[in-house]
Design a protein around this motif. Structure first.
Motif, short mmCIF file in Angstrom:
data_model
loop_
_atom_site.label_atom_id
_atom_site.label_comp_id
_atom_site.label_asym_id
_atom_site.label_seq_id
_atom_site.Cartn_x
_atom_site.Cartn_y
_atom_site.Cartn_z
N LEU A 213 0.85 -1.21 0.12
CA LEU A 213 0.08 0.09 -0.04
C LEU A 213 0.84 1.23 -0.12
O LEU A 213 0.69 2.23 -0.78
N ALA A 225 -8.50 -2.89 -4.30
CA ALA A 225 -8.72 -4.23 -3.79
C ALA A 225 -9.45 -5.00 -4.15
O ALA A 225 -10.96 -4.68 -4.46
N VAL A 295 -6.89 2.95 -0.04
CA VAL A 295 -7.50 2.14 -1.11
C VAL A 295 -8.15 3.18 -1.95
O VAL A 295 -8.97 3.89 -1.61
#
Length: 337
Positions: A213, A225, A295
């Protein structure tokens, strides 16, 4: 009966969907994207597949994630999506962000998988035909090939962009050291790596632990993801046994042996945290992935419009208290599935 021409909801961008900047780029992705790995093949009902895609777009989901061998059978998810494009979505092509990939088994023989230039180029040409598209928005190397020089794989990605067959490229499931080489190689050739796609959920924290990440962020690459619900384990579906119609009962991608007493205990404990938040376990698992900006988007699968609708409820609460974070950490951080 002839289906009426599809008209998306005029308020689709006011439906509550939020969009996140994808690394250092001009792309904004919806916080939830729709993946077509399962439930869109030629063994599935086309009307149901089409209904899910239409519903997704009506709720602001602009990103649809595919791969050459999604189905079953191989290629049939792209064919299904291609029919939906042709019949209803083509007028809205410029609103869509469509991805596909190549790297896993697709056809027989030595050139039907992995990362050779021959395979990647041939696969994308076939994917475009199946999807009725002139180009995809992003094309991924679906997995690292340890036997093909990585420069060959990456140069194929560069040339695919220069040929106009993909606007962007990405990598999926690459080891951290090879990912860094990929970022450098692509950047030096003015083809930025837009996205790293990795398996990430409460039962698989590898992207955190391995620094994937952080590495993506440092290189201006987004992270998307997949498998956010651990193939359905991070739902309430298996709290009281294995339903006959479940993915685990079918046993192809999710084996019964996975549901040990320890796993069930953790699912139960996480479900209690979710209940305290006023969410289902699935909603909380998706919300947790979106709790910060590490994310860019989460790819969900769905077998029905109802299931997709339930998943979208996760967007209603992506904030976690310090106490909730601590409880979740205690349950999941020392565990890997």
């Amino acid at each position: 009966m002839i289906n009426p021409i599809y008209s998306p909801l005029p308020e689709r961008y006011d439906s509550g969907m939020k969009y996140r900047r994808c690394g250092k780029s001009g792309i904004l992705l919806p916080e939830i994207s729709l993946g077509l790995w399962h439930n869109f093949g030629d063994v599935d009902t086309f009307a149901n597949s089409r209904a899910m895609v239409h519903y997704a777009f009506d709720r602001g989901i602009t990103h649809f994630d595919l791969a050459n061998n999604y189905g079953p059978s191989y290629g049939s998810a792209e064919e299904t999506f291609g029919m939906i494009m042709k019949k209803s979505l083509m007028p809205y092509r410029d609103e869509l962000f469509i991805s596909t990939k190549a790297g896993h088994d697709m056809w027989p023989g030595p050139y039907g998988e992995w990362g050779s230039r021959k395979y990647l180029m041939a696969s994308l040409d076939q994917s475009l035909k199946r999807m009725n598209l002139d180009y995809v928005d992003i094309f991924y190397s679906h997995r690292y090939d340890p036997n093909t020089p990585v420069e060959e794989t990456l140069q194929a990605l560069v040339d695919i962009v220069r040929q106009g067959k993909a606007l962007y490229v990405g990598i999926s499931k690459y080891p951290k050291d090879v990912a860094q080489d990929a970022y450098y190689y692509l950047e030096e050739r003015d083809v930025h790596c837009l996205l790293y796609q990795g398996r990430y959920n409460l039962f698989n924290r590898a992207p955190e632990k391995e620094g994937i990440l952080r590495q993506a962020k440092e290189n201006g690459t987004g992270f998307i993801a997949f498998s956010p619900l651990a193939q359905g384990l991070l739902t309430d579906r298996y709290l009281h046994g294995i339903p006959d119609d479940s993915r685990m009962a079918k046993g192809k991608f999710l084996k019964k042996e996975v549901l040990t007493d320890r796993v069930l205990h953790k699912i139960t404990a996480l479900n209690e945290v979710a209940t305290g938040r006023g969410q289902t376990l699935a909603e909380m698992s998706l919300s947790w992935l979106l709790k910060d900006d590490s994310v860019t988007s989460v790819i969900v699968g769905a077998s029905s419009v109802t299931q997709l609708s339930d998943n979208l409820k996760a967007l209603e609460n992506t904030s976690f208290s310090a106490e909730e974070k601590e409880k979740i950490e205690m349950i999941s951080m020392d565990f890997h599935l």
